[in-house]
Design an enzyme around this catalytic site. Sequence first.
Site, short mmCIF file in Angstrom:
data_model
loop_
_atom_site.label_atom_id
_atom_site.label_comp_id
_atom_site.label_asym_id
_atom_site.label_seq_id
_atom_site.Cartn_x
_atom_site.Cartn_y
_atom_site.Cartn_z
N ARG A 5 2.10 -38.28 35.60
CA ARG A 5 1.61 -39.01 34.42
C ARG A 5 2.52 -40.18 34.14
NH1 ARG A 5 0.30 -35.52 29.22
NH2 ARG A 5 2.55 -35.27 29.20
N THR A 60 1.57 -44.51 29.18
CA THR A 60 0.11 -44.49 28.97
C THR A 60 -0.46 -43.08 29.05
OG1 THR A 60 -0.35 -44.73 31.31
CG2 THR A 60 -0.07 -46.77 30.05
N ASP A 98 8.11 -29.19 29.87
CA ASP A 98 7.68 -29.83 31.12
C ASP A 98 7.71 -28.81 32.24
OD1 ASP A 98 7.87 -31.25 33.68
OD2 ASP A 98 7.86 -33.04 32.42
N ASP A 105 9.67 -29.74 35.49
CA ASP A 105 11.13 -29.70 35.28
C ASP A 105 11.63 -28.27 35.18
OD1 ASP A 105 11.44 -32.41 35.38
OD2 ASP A 105 11.50 -32.71 33.21
C1 PRP Z 1 2.16 -32.40 34.45
C2 PRP Z 1 1.29 -31.20 34.80
C3 PRP Z 1 -0.06 -31.84 35.03
C4 PRP Z 1 -0.05 -32.97 34.04
C5 PRP Z 1 -0.89 -32.57 32.85
O1 PRP Z 1 2.54 -33.08 35.58
O2 PRP Z 1 1.78 -30.48 35.89
O3 PRP Z 1 -0.25 -32.33 36.34
O4 PRP Z 1 1.31 -33.17 33.62
O5 PRP Z 1 -1.01 -33.62 31.96
P1 PRP Z 1 -2.40 -34.33 31.65
O6 PRP Z 1 -3.40 -33.24 31.42
O7 PRP Z 1 -2.12 -35.13 30.41
O8 PRP Z 1 -2.76 -35.21 32.80
P2 PRP Z 1 3.62 -34.27 35.52
O9 PRP Z 1 2.95 -35.58 35.32
O10 PRP Z 1 4.70 -33.92 34.56
O11 PRP Z 1 4.16 -34.32 37.00
P3 PRP Z 1 5.10 -33.26 37.78
O12 PRP Z 1 4.31 -32.01 37.99
O13 PRP Z 1 5.37 -33.99 39.07
O14 PRP Z 1 6.33 -33.04 36.97
N1 URA Z 2 2.82 -31.62 31.34
C1 URA Z 2 3.75 -30.65 31.14
O1 URA Z 2 4.46 -30.26 32.07
N2 URA Z 2 3.85 -30.12 29.91
C2 URA Z 2 3.08 -30.52 28.88
O2 URA Z 2 3.23 -29.98 27.77
C3 URA Z 2 2.14 -31.53 29.11
C4 URA Z 2 2.03 -32.06 30.36
#
Ligand code: PRP
Ligand code: URA
Length: 212
Positions: free
Chosen positions: A107, A111, A203, A206
Amino acid sequence: MMENGQVTVVKHALVQHKLSLMREKETGTRDFRTLVTEIATFLCYEAMRDLPTEEVEIETPICKTKVPMIAGKKLAYVPILRAGMGMLDGALSLTPVAKVGHIGMYRNEQTLEPVEYYKKLPEDISERDVFILDPMLATGGSACDAISAVKRSNPKSITFVCIVSAPCGLERVCKEHPDVPVYTAAIDEKLNENGYIVPGLGDAGDRIYGTH
Ligand code: PRP
Ligand code: URA
């Protein structure tokens, strides 16, 4: 948003207990990863409840008989990188011969729009029932884009499996992809101003990988 015909909330006590442990901020990386794996197993188990079966003739030590077996048996898991990878081992423990595709998506922190950076799906995905894995469904942007990306390869079916979801994200998936069943362990209250699920678990990527 309430549970409906498209959205199933898995309320089993074990799932809810393990999710509560995941939410706790003191839960460290090793335990968090174990819990993601365990919950993924339970959620996928539930998501496969209605896979079509067919009658097959076998022979027990006593006699010939007809028994139900899963028809086709061609499944694929598609974790959304990174956090979805945390769910893969749990899913594969149920069906070890399933094929695995990957969709890389993050994400944009300003945005909140998803950015796709990788996609590799099994060549024969058009013959497979696909389970997309991602622990978090927040705005629903990543889920919707991942579902659209998989749909372009024409799979037999798509099911979305997540651990925590937000009402607005679920609504978006239901509106944009009404043909995709969603399995989740919880529908939380809302998103905060940074797009994090409240109360959520922080997160997920993380916490699985120990990054910040
Ligand atoms: C997180 C999660 C989803 C997304 C959800 O990924 O694992 O893929 O956010 O958010 P949304 O419904 O608003 O799209 P992130 O972007 O943190 O990436 P990562 O898994 O690489 O940390
Ligand atoms: N992605 C995450 O990992 N946690 C949240 O709460 C939202 C998006």
